[in-house]
Design an enzyme around this catalytic site. Sequence first.
Site, PDB file in Angstrom:
ATOM      1  N   SER A  64       0.809  -1.219   0.000  1.00  0.00           N
ATOM      2  CA  SER A  64       0.000   0.000   0.000  1.00  0.00           C
ATOM      3  C   SER A  64       0.850   1.280   0.000  1.00  0.00           C
ATOM      4  O   SER A  64       1.630   1.487  -0.919  1.00  0.00           O
ATOM      5  CB  SER A  64      -0.944  -0.069   1.198  1.00  0.00           C
ATOM      6  OG  SER A  64      -1.827   1.002   1.202  1.00  0.00           O
ATOM      7  N   ASP A 278      -1.575   1.426  -3.771  1.00  0.00           N
ATOM      8  CA  ASP A 278      -2.339   0.321  -4.376  1.00  0.00           C
ATOM      9  C   ASP A 278      -3.769   0.752  -4.709  1.00  0.00           C
ATOM     10  O   ASP A 278      -4.628  -0.083  -5.000  1.00  0.00           O
ATOM     11  CB  ASP A 278      -2.324  -0.926  -3.490  1.00  0.00           C
ATOM     12  CG  ASP A 278      -2.949  -0.682  -2.126  1.00  0.00           C
ATOM     13  OD1 ASP A 278      -3.051   0.500  -1.707  1.00  0.00           O
ATOM     14  OD2 ASP A 278      -3.341  -1.667  -1.470  1.00  0.00           O
ATOM     15  N   GLU A 370     -12.651   5.812   6.575  1.00  0.00           N
ATOM     16  CA  GLU A 370     -11.659   6.248   7.544  1.00  0.00           C
ATOM     17  C   GLU A 370     -11.215   7.642   7.108  1.00  0.00           C
ATOM     18  O   GLU A 370     -11.243   7.955   5.918  1.00  0.00           O
ATOM     19  CB  GLU A 370     -10.461   5.300   7.560  1.00  0.00           C
ATOM     20  CG  GLU A 370     -10.786   3.956   8.183  1.00  0.00           C
ATOM     21  CD  GLU A 370      -9.539   3.114   8.424  1.00  0.00           C
ATOM     22  OE1 GLU A 370      -9.303   2.753   9.568  1.00  0.00           O
ATOM     23  OE2 GLU A 370      -8.816   2.821   7.448  1.00  0.00           O
ATOM     24  N   ARG A 497      -3.578   5.065  20.958  1.00  0.00           N
ATOM     25  CA  ARG A 497      -3.789   3.662  20.606  1.00  0.00           C
ATOM     26  C   ARG A 497      -2.485   3.107  20.030  1.00  0.00           C
ATOM     27  O   ARG A 497      -1.713   3.837  19.404  1.00  0.00           O
ATOM     28  CB  ARG A 497      -4.929   3.505  19.583  1.00  0.00           C
ATOM     29  CG  ARG A 497      -4.748   4.316  18.312  1.00  0.00           C
ATOM     30  CD  ARG A 497      -5.836   4.012  17.293  1.00  0.00           C
ATOM     31  NE  ARG A 497      -5.605   2.750  16.609  1.00  0.00           N
ATOM     32  CZ  ARG A 497      -4.812   2.607  15.542  1.00  0.00           C
ATOM     33  NH1 ARG A 497      -4.170   3.639  15.027  1.00  0.00           N
ATOM     34  NH2 ARG A 497      -4.652   1.433  14.985  1.00  0.00           N
ATOM     35  N   SER A 499      -0.327   1.371  17.338  1.00  0.00           N
ATOM     36  CA  SER A 499      -0.479   1.191  15.887  1.00  0.00           C
ATOM     37  C   SER A 499      -0.545  -0.297  15.566  1.00  0.00           C
ATOM     38  O   SER A 499       0.091  -1.117  16.217  1.00  0.00           O
ATOM     39  CB  SER A 499       0.722   1.826  15.177  1.00  0.00           C
ATOM     40  OG  SER A 499       0.864   1.251  13.896  1.00  0.00           O
ATOM     41  N   ARG A 506       0.144   5.792  18.598  1.00  0.00           N
ATOM     42  CA  ARG A 506      -0.352   7.000  17.939  1.00  0.00           C
ATOM     43  C   ARG A 506      -1.172   7.833  18.926  1.00  0.00           C
ATOM     44  O   ARG A 506      -1.936   7.292  19.729  1.00  0.00           O
ATOM     45  CB  ARG A 506      -1.241   6.632  16.750  1.00  0.00           C
ATOM     46  CG  ARG A 506      -0.481   5.944  15.647  1.00  0.00           C
ATOM     47  CD  ARG A 506      -1.234   5.969  14.334  1.00  0.00           C
ATOM     48  NE  ARG A 506      -0.683   4.987  13.417  1.00  0.00           N
ATOM     49  CZ  ARG A 506       0.421   5.163  12.697  1.00  0.00           C
ATOM     50  NH1 ARG A 506       1.109   6.278  12.782  1.00  0.00           N
ATOM     51  NH2 ARG A 506       0.848   4.203  11.893  1.00  0.00           N
TER      52      ARG A 506
HETATM   53  C1  16G Z   1      -4.117  -0.459   7.782  1.00  0.00           C
HETATM   54  C2  16G Z   1      -5.582  -0.524   7.537  1.00  0.00           C
HETATM   55  C3  16G Z   1      -6.173   0.867   7.518  1.00  0.00           C
HETATM   56  C4  16G Z   1      -5.840   1.585   8.797  1.00  0.00           C
HETATM   57  C5  16G Z   1      -4.364   1.551   9.058  1.00  0.00           C
HETATM   58  C6  16G Z   1      -4.087   2.041  10.451  1.00  0.00           C
HETATM   59  C7  16G Z   1      -6.758  -2.111   6.142  1.00  0.00           C
HETATM   60  C8  16G Z   1      -6.883  -2.689   4.786  1.00  0.00           C
HETATM   61  N1  16G Z   1      -5.853  -1.165   6.269  1.00  0.00           N
HETATM   62  O1  16G Z   1      -3.453   0.188   6.739  1.00  0.00           O
HETATM   63  O2  16G Z   1      -7.544   0.740   7.374  1.00  0.00           O
HETATM   64  O3  16G Z   1      -6.251   2.912   8.755  1.00  0.00           O
HETATM   65  O4  16G Z   1      -3.910   0.210   8.991  1.00  0.00           O
HETATM   66  O5  16G Z   1      -2.742   1.892  10.736  1.00  0.00           O
HETATM   67  O6  16G Z   1      -7.432  -2.497   7.081  1.00  0.00           O
HETATM   68  P1  16G Z   1      -2.214   2.013  12.198  1.00  0.00           P
HETATM   69  O7  16G Z   1      -2.804   0.883  12.992  1.00  0.00           O
HETATM   70  O8  16G Z   1      -0.729   1.941  12.049  1.00  0.00           O
HETATM   71  O9  16G Z   1      -2.668   3.340  12.716  1.00  0.00           O
HETATM   72 ZN    ZN Z   2      -3.691   1.102   0.182  1.00  0.00          ZN
END
Ligand code: 16G
Ligand code: ZN
Length: 529
Positions: A64, A278, A370, A497, A499, A506
């Site tokens: 991604s 992606d 989101e 929270r 990550s 974060r």
């Molecule tokens: C991932 C998640 C996205 C989320 C991000 C948060 C999927 C497909 N992707 O990229 O939705 O916003 O994680 O990242 O679920 P974090 O937990 O590092 O904040």
């Molecule tokens: Zn993506």
Amino acid sequence: MDLGAVTKFSALHAKPDGLILQYGTAGFRAKAAFLDHAIYRMGMLAVLRSKQKKATIGIMITASHNPEEDNGVKLIDPLGEMLAVSWEEHATRLANAEEQNVHTVLTEICHLEDVTLQQEAMIIIGRDTRPSSEKLLQSVIDGVTALGGQYHDFGLVTTPQLHYLVCCQNTNGQYGKATIEGYYQKLSKAFVDLTKQTFSSGHKNRALKIDCASGVGALKLKEMEGYLPQELSLHIFNDGTKGKLNDLCGADYVKTHQKPPKGLEIKPNERCCSFDGDADRIVYYYNDADGHFHLIDGDKIATLISSFLKELLLEVGENLKIGVVQTAYANGSSTQYLEEIMKVPVYCTKTGVKHLHHKAQEFDIGVYFESNGHGTVLFSKAAEKKIRQLAEEETDEKIRKAAMMLENVIDLINQTVGDAISDMLLIEAILAVKGLSVQQWDAIYTDLPNRQLKVTVADRQVIDTTDAERRAVTPLGLQEAIDELLKKYKLSRAFVRPSGTEDIIRVYAEADSQVNADRLATEVSLAVF
Ligand code: 16G
Ligand code: ZN
């Protein structure tokens, strides 16, 4: 299970000593050099899942918005949804097993999940444009072959295109034709139908600048351009012909840095958007006449789409329930606008597409986004049937027209997962139909100033949260400390929270001014220690 084949192929895809991976919200993600074994083993796991579900399973090789050197892998379940949570644990166990235990772990999964080994298996594979993806494709193929599965490689595709293809394969073409061409045909037809009246009545030439993060989105948009009406003129930037993937560009960069990507010059009031690497996320933005940058994120996209749908539903007059699903990151102004002005119920879930998607399935029409720009709209089977019936049979012209527009939205939106191309087309259609400029859209409500920070700690798992990540349960006393800090600022909200994708914590804070949001975020960060 052919022990010989498993052993032979496993030796070609050795696990680096001591490496532990976790199948998280975005599958496995790491430096590409560390992923060969995990991706090979996901090829095998996909075969078992396919045999269990008696359906085609998808494997997408992508990381991604991560840097080009990273890569990753995600499995896609039969209806185009994310892999079931119970299988995420199998994925983690299998990826971390020592080589001599791989066969045992596979056998255990078969027992636990009632997998019939004689059943046939079909896997479809896609990949993004990372240089490492091509080699990792071979790892997937070896995994699938080791367990006797069949596969079809769709080559370079966006993540949402692969989700679409999996869904089409397993629903006998009911969702669309299971080809990339079928995807372009389905979406472009819906877009043309939705905008036909608007474009024919003289609203010409809607220009949009698109930053494709130097990724696969550019390739696919170029393929699709020929299917779209001339009135929509798409100008593609960061198309991957030069520059590294996601480097100083793309939706994630624009959202987190709150500034335009490299390589894209913005004239005042020009409508621009960015995809991620992606193409499953999108954010919009523009510069005003004074040169100030304005970001239009997932929250405002959700507001635009749900307002449009609510208006159409009112015209149709059917009692269909619409709901909007957000995460704790949603700007407080967006939640307030939706609940108080639009009178749309809003729900909050944990971060991660699967949580939002799951909640959105509870409504006749569930809109989820989101803030980072990942989102879509889900229509229940019953709602879809009702809408299609009205679009076909209703005698009242006004009602039938509204139903037809809703039907176009059903076909334009990728219901399997958030999709930058499909979201972009829906947004462009809504703006054209409503005659809205990007500034008018932005002015629906004013975002509360906010700040996100990253905090590095020894073990991020010490933080446990509840209430959709909005309150900290552990470490003891942290939530009380945050509550005290919140009292100092007006319109304040903050949470912490761990990550799911990086080894950090974060912090999010919002308040009545940028200075206060920044202060609050810093103070909350200090409270974490
Ligand atoms: C991932 C998640 C996205 C989320 C991000 C948060 C999927 C497909 N992707 O990229 O939705 O916003 O994680 O990242 O679920 P974090 O937990 O590092 O904040
Ligand atoms: Zn993506």
